[in-house]
Design a protein around this motif. Structure first.
Motif, PDB file in Angstrom:
ATOM      1  N   GLU A 279      15.742   5.628 -15.711  1.00 49.99           N
ATOM      2  CA  GLU A 279      15.736   5.830 -17.247  1.00 49.99           C
ATOM      3  C   GLU A 279      14.874   6.907 -17.464  1.00 49.99           C
ATOM      4  O   GLU A 279      15.275   7.749 -18.654  1.00 49.99           O
ATOM      5  CB  GLU A 279      15.185   4.483 -17.952  1.00 49.99           C
ATOM      6  N   LEU A 280      13.925   7.251 -16.856  1.00 47.20           N
ATOM      7  CA  LEU A 280      13.202   8.766 -16.991  1.00 47.20           C
ATOM      8  C   LEU A 280      14.108   9.729 -16.593  1.00 47.20           C
ATOM      9  O   LEU A 280      13.951  10.873 -17.265  1.00 47.20           O
ATOM     10  CB  LEU A 280      11.938   8.815 -16.096  1.00 47.20           C
ATOM     11  N   VAL A 281      14.970   9.768 -15.689  1.00 44.29           N
ATOM     12  CA  VAL A 281      15.816  10.993 -15.304  1.00 44.29           C
ATOM     13  C   VAL A 281      16.837  11.065 -16.551  1.00 44.29           C
ATOM     14  O   VAL A 281      17.014  12.218 -17.069  1.00 44.29           O
ATOM     15  CB  VAL A 281      16.608  10.744 -14.062  1.00 44.29           C
ATOM     16  N   SER A 282      17.338   9.933 -16.914  1.00 43.52           N
ATOM     17  CA  SER A 282      18.376  10.275 -18.230  1.00 43.52           C
ATOM     18  C   SER A 282      17.672  10.634 -19.477  1.00 43.52           C
ATOM     19  O   SER A 282      18.028  11.424 -20.148  1.00 43.52           O
ATOM     20  CB  SER A 282      19.083   8.766 -18.438  1.00 43.52           C
ATOM     21  N   GLU A 283      16.554  10.121 -19.417  1.00 39.99           N
ATOM     22  CA  GLU A 283      15.741  10.602 -20.751  1.00 39.99           C
ATOM     23  C   GLU A 283      15.325  12.142 -20.681  1.00 39.99           C
ATOM     24  O   GLU A 283      15.473  12.904 -21.647  1.00 39.99           O
ATOM     25  CB  GLU A 283      14.281   9.786 -20.915  1.00 39.99           C
ATOM     26  N   LEU A 284      15.051  12.756 -19.590  1.00 42.91           N
ATOM     27  CA  LEU A 284      14.681  14.032 -19.298  1.00 42.91           C
ATOM     28  C   LEU A 284      16.023  14.959 -19.493  1.00 42.91           C
ATOM     29  O   LEU A 284      15.850  16.090 -20.020  1.00 42.91           O
ATOM     30  CB  LEU A 284      14.180  14.341 -17.686  1.00 42.91           C
ATOM     31  N   ALA A 285      17.101  14.321 -18.954  1.00 45.28           N
ATOM     32  CA  ALA A 285      18.402  15.071 -19.212  1.00 45.28           C
ATOM     33  C   ALA A 285      18.527  15.331 -20.808  1.00 45.28           C
ATOM     34  O   ALA A 285      18.868  16.228 -21.268  1.00 45.28           O
ATOM     35  CB  ALA A 285      19.344  14.257 -18.397  1.00 45.28           C
ATOM     36  N   TRP A 286      18.481  14.108 -21.402  1.00 48.35           N
ATOM     37  CA  TRP A 286      18.717  14.355 -22.954  1.00 48.35           C
ATOM     38  C   TRP A 286      17.716  14.975 -23.667  1.00 48.35           C
ATOM     39  O   TRP A 286      18.051  15.939 -24.487  1.00 48.35           O
ATOM     40  CB  TRP A 286      18.436  12.757 -23.564  1.00 48.35           C
ATOM     41  N   ARG A 287      16.343  15.302 -23.224  1.00 48.47           N
ATOM     42  CA  ARG A 287      15.600  16.082 -23.866  1.00 48.47           C
ATOM     43  C   ARG A 287      15.726  17.315 -23.692  1.00 48.47           C
ATOM     44  O   ARG A 287      15.519  18.239 -24.784  1.00 48.47           O
ATOM     45  CB  ARG A 287      13.917  15.725 -23.570  1.00 48.47           C
ATOM     46  N   TYR A 288      16.243  18.032 -22.410  1.00 44.98           N
ATOM     47  CA  TYR A 288      16.551  19.198 -22.162  1.00 44.98           C
ATOM     48  C   TYR A 288      17.726  19.622 -23.071  1.00 44.98           C
ATOM     49  O   TYR A 288      17.779  20.730 -23.531  1.00 44.98           O
ATOM     50  CB  TYR A 288      17.005  19.429 -20.681  1.00 44.98           C
ATOM     51  N   ILE A 289      18.614  18.683 -23.276  1.00 51.45           N
ATOM     52  CA  ILE A 289      19.892  19.142 -24.046  1.00 51.45           C
ATOM     53  C   ILE A 289      19.361  19.202 -25.691  1.00 51.45           C
ATOM     54  O   ILE A 289      19.713  20.018 -26.339  1.00 51.45           O
ATOM     55  CB  ILE A 289      21.067  18.139 -23.963  1.00 51.45           C
ATOM     56  N   PHE A 290      18.557  18.230 -25.937  1.00 50.56           N
ATOM     57  CA  PHE A 290      17.879  18.232 -27.515  1.00 50.56           C
ATOM     58  C   PHE A 290      17.281  19.558 -27.619  1.00 50.56           C
ATOM     59  O   PHE A 290      17.412  20.076 -28.874  1.00 50.56           O
ATOM     60  CB  PHE A 290      17.343  17.216 -27.468  1.00 50.56           C
ATOM     61  N   LEU A 291      16.353  19.835 -26.551  1.00 52.19           N
ATOM     62  CA  LEU A 291      15.849  20.943 -26.999  1.00 52.19           C
ATOM     63  C   LEU A 291      16.580  22.283 -27.051  1.00 52.19           C
ATOM     64  O   LEU A 291      16.556  23.041 -28.089  1.00 52.19           O
ATOM     65  CB  LEU A 291      14.808  21.433 -25.769  1.00 52.19           C
TER      66      LEU A 291
END
Length: 411
Positions: free
Chosen positions: A365-377
């Motif tokens: 879940e943290l891996v997925s969250e980080l992937a999304w945050r990179y895209i969001f940024l």
């Protein structure tokens, strides 16, 4: 569950009990991080008061009047998140963790494996492949879906917009994960620029500051600062490589050891500070604070200093949400961030990432969250959607095809 894990890291209170300021006042205050000064006043009744002198451009102010302030809540509730999370979860097994273009592309020669990038010698050019490897504490922690694409395309966006400050080495970008660059003589120094006293690693400014250091990399730091406080002015804290980790150095040590000439160092350092100032202005217009970052430079055969590697990516930079920064600071809370700090903190809380030979697997879940945050940024800064791959084609096969065609077309 991802939000619970991340929230537990982000909302850890500190012992500081700063003076409160009403939320409505904070909401109305738009400031440019490149222009504001945060000045500690004499504490009253055990509290810390911060005065913020703000100046903002008319365009940034106009933007803030028509758009809701950027908040971390958008990371959790936006429709875009659901769309991207589906793609992330489908791609967890198709990350680009290793590349072997020296085997699959005949015209490429030697390979150099970095923490995140694999660099190939293409004769007159270098082929830089940005992988999905996640690095921190001088080690690989995990592989993050779409991370390589985000880093590569973020850098290309900034390279294109900073040519008024410094030329760069980019020749072509034939693939979402690939940049072809001019060969140059790379300076063995990383130009780390910081705007705040923060961080969790051994070389972070907050770590060394709380141990009592007041002269760091040639900078004199004032007494009485607290974690996440803005510095009186942006500072440069260069590092150099030793074995497999970064070592802080002073400008005098860089010049005396022959790593750079004084003229080259002065030019590169001035460009680094200008790049950071510009990056802070652009980030603030989108509701973000660019907290710190690092730059690398090289020298072309004609003597021109070129910007290389990556620029203002979530791997090389720390970003905070501007809208909530002041209130959280005054309440003794960690800033809301859009970077990899929460993953760093998870590893620090669950192992010794510097000494343990084997690290635990990062939670999915943290891996997925980080992937999304990179895209969001990326999407927040560029004001565009990241073009996710249309198919689940093997990434290495796609890169091989695109790099082969690109090199054949170059002179």
């Amino acid at each position: 569950m991802a939000e619970q894990c991340v929230g537990a890291v982000l909302n850890t209170p500190k012992t500081v009990n700063p003076r409160r300021c009403s939320f409505s006042q904070l909401n109305q205050l738009h400031f440019s991080s490149s222009l504001c000064k945060m000045i500690p006043r004499k504490p009253q009744s055990g509290s810390l008061s911060i005065a913020l002198n703000a100046t903002s451009s008319s365009s940034a102010m106009a933007s803030s009047q028509h758009l809701p302030p950027l908040s971390l809540e958008a990371l959790k509730t936006s429709e875009r998140r659901n769309e991207v999370m589906d793609a992330i979860q489908r791609s967890i097994g198709n990350c680009l963790s290793e590349t072997h273009l020296d085997v699959t592309v005949p015209s490429l020669q030697s390979k150099t494996r970095g923490k995140v990038r694999d660099i190939y010698d293409g004769g007159d050019y270098l082929v830089l492949v940005t992988t999905d490897r996640q690095s921190a504490f001088d080690r690989i922690l995990a592989s993050i879906p779409f991370k390589g694409q985000v880093l590569n395309e973020t850098s290309l966006w900034w390279f294109n917009r900073t040519q008024h400050i410094v030329q760069n080495a980019v020749v072509a970008a034939p693939d979402k994960n690939v940049t072809i660059a001019k060969k140059c003589s790379v300076f063995p120094v990383e130009f780390v620029v910081r705007g705040f006293v923060t961080g969790s690693t051994d070389t972070s400014l907050w770590t060394v500051y709380k141990k009592g250091t007041r002269n760091y990399c040639g900078n004199t730091l004032p007494d009485g600062m607290v974690k996440n406080q803005k510095l009186p002015a942006n500072i440069l804290t260069p590092t150099t490589k030793a074995a497999d980790h970064d070592v802080p150095v002073t400008p005098d040590e860089i010049i005396q050891s022959g790593l750079m000439t004084q003229a080259d160092y002065e030019e590169a350092s001035a460009k680094a500070l200008k790049l950071f100032n510009y990056g802070q202005q652009v980030a603030m217009q989108q509701g973000l604070i660019l907290v710190d970052t690092k730059y690398e430079f090289g020298k072309a055969p004609d003597g021109t200093i070129l910007l290389i590697d990556e620029v203002h990516t979530p791997d090389s930079s720390r970003y905070w949400i501007a809208h909530s920064y002041q209130e959280r600071f005054w309440n003794g809370l960690e800033p809301e961030n859009v970077d990899k700090e929460f993953l760093r903190l998870w590893f620090k809380n669950n192992c010794d990432p510097y000494k343990d030979e084997v690290l635990p697997d990062a939670p999915a879940e943290l891996v997925s969250e980080l992937a999304w945050r990179y895209i969001f940024l990326y999407e927040t800064i560029t004001k565009s959607h990241l073009q996710l791959p249309a198919t689940e084609e093997n990434i290495h096969d796609r890169i091989t095809r695109n790099v082969t065609e690109a090199l054949a077309s170059l002179p």
